[in-house]
Scaffold this motif. Structure first.
Motif: not given
Length: 132
Positions: A12-17, A41-42, A62-63
């Protein structure tokens, strides 16, 4: 399910969601998945072969993007690098070039189903349960 969840966390570090998608979701894991969702947050999506019957059980949070990880992934995965480059071209394209740039990205990415019949055929070929 937990192993898959933490794989989703690491990606998830390369995706906003970030979402974890599963065909089946055990009610006994509901409390644990809710706790993990709040911590990391997943989101969780319960997938059905009929996409209209799929549902989001827990929404993703959102990240901000981790550009160091994105850069590292680009160095070790040329297809991911090409995806990022094409996405960047689309995001920065002048209006007159937008349609052709969008077409390039669409051709690079996976095809999508245009009808329920295509979805049903694909599911049958891949032995994916369709919820009937």
């Amino acid at each position: 399910m937990k192993k898959a969840y933490f794989q989703a966390v690491s990606n998830s570090s390369w995706a906003n969601y970030g979402y974890l998608v599963a065909f089946e979701f055990s009610d006994s894991l509901s409390d644990e998945m809710e706790r993990l969702n709040q911590s990391f947050g997943i989101g969780i999506i319960e997938l059905n072969a009929n996409p209209y019957q799929s549902k989001i059980l827990f929404p993703a949070i959102y990240r901000d993007l981790d550009f160091k990880t994105i850069d590292k992934l680009c160095k070790i995965n040329k297809e991911f690098e090409q995806f990022i480059e094409q996405t960047d071209r689309l995001m920065t394209a002048q209006e007159r070039y937008y349609k052709s740039t969008e077409k390039e990205l669409d051709e690079f990415c996976d095809n999508y189903f245009e009808s329920d019949t295509e979805i049903e055929k694909y599911c049958k070929e891949k032995n994916i349960p369709n919820g009937e």
